[in-house]
Design a protein around this motif. Structure first.
Motif, short mmCIF file in Angstrom:
data_model
loop_
_atom_site.label_atom_id
_atom_site.label_comp_id
_atom_site.label_asym_id
_atom_site.label_seq_id
_atom_site.Cartn_x
_atom_site.Cartn_y
_atom_site.Cartn_z
N GLN A 35 18.08 50.97 29.28
CA GLN A 35 18.33 51.64 30.24
C GLN A 35 19.68 51.44 30.41
O GLN A 35 20.37 52.46 31.36
CB GLN A 35 17.56 50.86 31.47
CG GLN A 35 16.10 51.06 31.28
CD GLN A 35 14.94 50.15 32.08
OE1 GLN A 35 15.81 49.27 33.13
NE2 GLN A 35 13.72 50.02 31.64
N ALA A 36 20.73 50.89 31.14
CA ALA A 36 22.09 50.50 30.43
C ALA A 36 22.68 51.99 30.14
O ALA A 36 23.76 51.77 30.95
CB ALA A 36 22.26 49.23 30.45
N GLN A 37 22.12 51.89 28.92
CA GLN A 37 22.98 52.50 28.34
C GLN A 37 22.91 53.83 28.08
O GLN A 37 23.83 54.98 28.87
CB GLN A 37 22.59 52.50 27.11
CG GLN A 37 23.33 53.66 25.24
CD GLN A 37 25.06 53.35 25.48
OE1 GLN A 37 25.09 52.54 25.53
NE2 GLN A 37 25.29 54.49 25.06
N LEU A 38 21.79 54.32 28.51
CA LEU A 38 21.33 55.54 29.07
C LEU A 38 21.86 55.90 30.69
O LEU A 38 22.44 57.00 30.62
CB LEU A 38 19.39 56.14 29.04
CG LEU A 38 18.68 57.36 29.03
CD1 LEU A 38 19.68 58.24 28.54
CD2 LEU A 38 17.70 57.11 29.64
N PHE A 39 21.16 55.21 31.46
CA PHE A 39 21.77 55.51 32.81
C PHE A 39 23.10 55.16 32.93
O PHE A 39 23.50 56.53 33.68
CB PHE A 39 21.25 54.50 34.19
CG PHE A 39 19.76 54.75 33.53
CD1 PHE A 39 19.05 56.97 33.45
CD2 PHE A 39 18.39 53.85 33.61
CE1 PHE A 39 17.85 56.12 33.52
CE2 PHE A 39 17.24 54.02 33.83
CZ PHE A 39 17.17 55.85 33.84
N LEU A 40 24.42 54.78 32.46
CA LEU A 40 25.21 54.00 32.66
C LEU A 40 26.50 54.75 31.77
O LEU A 40 27.23 54.96 32.02
CB LEU A 40 25.47 52.62 33.34
CG LEU A 40 24.74 52.01 33.57
CD1 LEU A 40 25.41 49.86 33.92
CD2 LEU A 40 24.73 52.41 35.51
N HIS A 41 25.29 55.20 30.58
CA HIS A 41 27.03 55.86 29.99
C HIS A 41 26.30 57.16 29.62
O HIS A 41 27.48 58.09 29.33
CB HIS A 41 26.96 54.63 28.16
CG HIS A 41 27.64 53.41 29.25
ND1 HIS A 41 28.59 52.51 29.21
CD2 HIS A 41 26.40 52.51 29.42
CE1 HIS A 41 29.04 52.10 29.15
NE2 HIS A 41 27.83 51.13 29.45
N GLU A 42 25.14 57.25 28.91
CA GLU A 42 24.70 58.62 28.46
C GLU A 42 24.94 59.75 28.95
O GLU A 42 24.86 60.70 28.79
CB GLU A 42 23.26 58.40 27.40
CG GLU A 42 23.49 57.66 25.86
CD GLU A 42 22.23 57.26 25.56
OE1 GLU A 42 21.49 58.10 25.67
OE2 GLU A 42 22.65 56.00 24.50
N LEU A 43 23.48 59.05 30.21
CA LEU A 43 23.41 60.72 31.19
C LEU A 43 24.93 60.84 32.08
O LEU A 43 25.22 62.13 32.53
CB LEU A 43 22.50 60.04 32.28
CG LEU A 43 20.97 60.15 31.31
CD1 LEU A 43 19.86 60.39 32.72
CD2 LEU A 43 20.47 61.04 30.74
N GLY A 44 25.44 59.84 32.50
CA GLY A 44 26.66 59.57 32.82
C GLY A 44 27.65 60.66 32.21
O GLY A 44 28.59 61.58 33.03
N ALA A 45 27.96 61.01 31.07
CA ALA A 45 28.56 61.36 29.90
C ALA A 45 28.24 62.89 29.39
O ALA A 45 29.22 63.88 29.32
CB ALA A 45 28.92 60.59 29.21
N THR A 46 27.32 63.57 30.02
CA THR A 46 26.49 64.98 29.83
C THR A 46 28.00 65.78 29.76
O THR A 46 27.93 65.63 31.68
CB THR A 46 25.56 64.63 30.50
OG1 THR A 46 23.83 63.67 29.45
CG2 THR A 46 24.48 65.92 30.05
N PRO A 47 28.23 66.19 29.93
CA PRO A 47 29.06 67.31 30.25
C PRO A 47 28.18 68.22 31.48
O PRO A 47 27.06 68.54 31.70
CB PRO A 47 29.48 68.84 29.16
CG PRO A 47 28.97 67.46 27.54
CD PRO A 47 27.47 66.71 28.31
N GLY A 48 28.64 68.49 32.85
CA GLY A 48 28.42 69.01 33.57
C GLY A 48 28.27 68.20 35.18
O GLY A 48 27.77 68.79 35.95
N VAL A 49 27.46 66.82 33.89
CA VAL A 49 27.32 66.09 35.54
C VAL A 49 28.17 65.67 36.67
O VAL A 49 29.30 64.91 35.85
CB VAL A 49 26.45 64.56 34.90
CG1 VAL A 49 26.02 64.31 35.75
CG2 VAL A 49 24.91 65.28 34.29
N THR A 50 28.53 65.33 37.92
CA THR A 50 29.39 64.79 38.80
C THR A 50 28.68 63.80 39.54
O THR A 50 29.68 62.73 39.93
CB THR A 50 29.18 66.52 39.53
OG1 THR A 50 28.35 66.46 40.16
CG2 THR A 50 29.98 67.38 38.60
#
Length: 326
Positions: free
Chosen positions: A116-131
């Motif tokens: 969960q920490a990896q997905l929500f704090l790193h991967e999704l936040g680093a998705t291009p276009g997400v502000t």
């Protein structure tokens, strides 16, 4: 693409498939008191059009996929659809919408505790276009496609189609179960096409037709696997799609949840943690009906604040990607 003409019979056939996606056409015809040939022709056309598809979904909690979350994302305007498509294609995503308003994407996602920490704090936040990103853990599903009743069939017609006891709670938050190789193969086959014959499923899993039938019946009867009619609600005469985020006084949350469960317009609803207590996907026949729901329904007296958005595009539903993404 929808059939060229969506009739009242089409809507009744789809409603029948929502109760039992594997029901033979002759059983549906008998329940609806319509000739077999007519139901077979119209039902086949609906399936071939893509307006409705039958797909299996395994209970994510009991099969070890983790815990559910509703994720809302704000994106740079020029890349909203592309960002939403990226989120939809992720294996953790069950449902993904593009919506109007300040948060332009919403996703229902499942993730095991260790990721969960990896997905929500790193991967999704680093998705291009997400502000901006907001993660709301799901405490309980109030309504899903498995339990949604759009009120099209009579109680007697629905009972004639039902197999076993009706599912009232899905998924079930209990200890995970272990599926063997054959069960996983059956699930993959049903996820692609929930109306595959037992002979076809047996070949996919390397078991006999009789064994495939027995195993599928066991998976369904225990609720580990549910067969969902993934429906374009326009076929049901419900073209207006909206997403509601409700802030409710804690003592009234269950009261509102009960009212939403009883409404034929509530296709999906979840009780969540965070700023809002309930998130709901509603489908209605007109915008006037939506206005009445937002301002005239009795449960609104318990709502302290409401954010409403139109659902502009469905990118993924019950793990099935939209045709534009496949």
């Amino acid at each position: 693409m929808m059939p060229s003409a969506t009739s009242e019979l089409d809507r009744r056939i789809v409603a029948a498939l929502m109760i039992d996606g594997r029901a033979p056409w002759r059983k549906i015809a008998a329940a609806l008191d319509v000739p077999d040939r007519t139901v077979t022709r119209r039902g086949t056309a609906l399936l071939e059009s893509g307006a409705v598809g039958i797909h299996a979904l395994a209970d994510p909690h009991r099969t070890g996929r983790g815990d559910p979350f509703v994720v809302t994302l704000s994106c740079a305007p020029a890349v909203v659809w592309a960002t939403g498509a990226t989120i939809a294609r992720r294996p953790e995503t069950v449902t993904a919408y593009v919506v109007s308003g300040r948060a332009q994407c919403l996703a229902d996602m499942w993730c095991p505790e260790g990721r969960q920490a990896q997905l929500f704090l790193h991967e999704l936040g680093a998705t291009p276009g997400v502000t901006e990103l907001e993660v709301a853990p799901v405490l309980r599903y109030i309504q899903t496609l498995t339990t949604w009743d759009p009120g099209i069939l009579t109680p007697a017609e629905a009972e004639a189609l039902r197999v076993g006891d009706p599912i009232t709670t899905w998924p079930v938050f209990s200890e995970p179960v272990r599926l063997d190789r054959e069960d996983r193969a059956l699930l993959r086959g049903l996820a692609e096409d929930g109306r595959r014959t037992f002979e076809e499923l047996g070949r996919l899993a390397g078991v006999s037709e009789q064994t495939a039938a027995r195993r599928v019946d066991a998976l369904r009867s225990t609720g580990i696997v549910t067969l969902r009619a993934v429906v374009d609600p326009r076929v049901l005469g419900l073209p207006v799609a909206a997403l509601l985020r409700l802030r409710i006084r804690p003592p009234a949350v269950e009261t509102v949840a009960g009212a939403l469960t009883a409404s034929p317009y509530v296709r999906y609803a979840a009780m969540v943690m965070g700023e809002h207590q309930i998130i709901a996907d509603v489908r209605l026949p007109t915008k006037d009906a939506l206005r009445h729901l937002l301002t005239g329904a009795e449960w609104t007296e318990h709502v302290e604040a409401m954010e409403s958005s139109l659902i502009l595009d469905v990118l993924k539903q019950s793990e099935v990607l939209a045709a534009s993404l496949q």
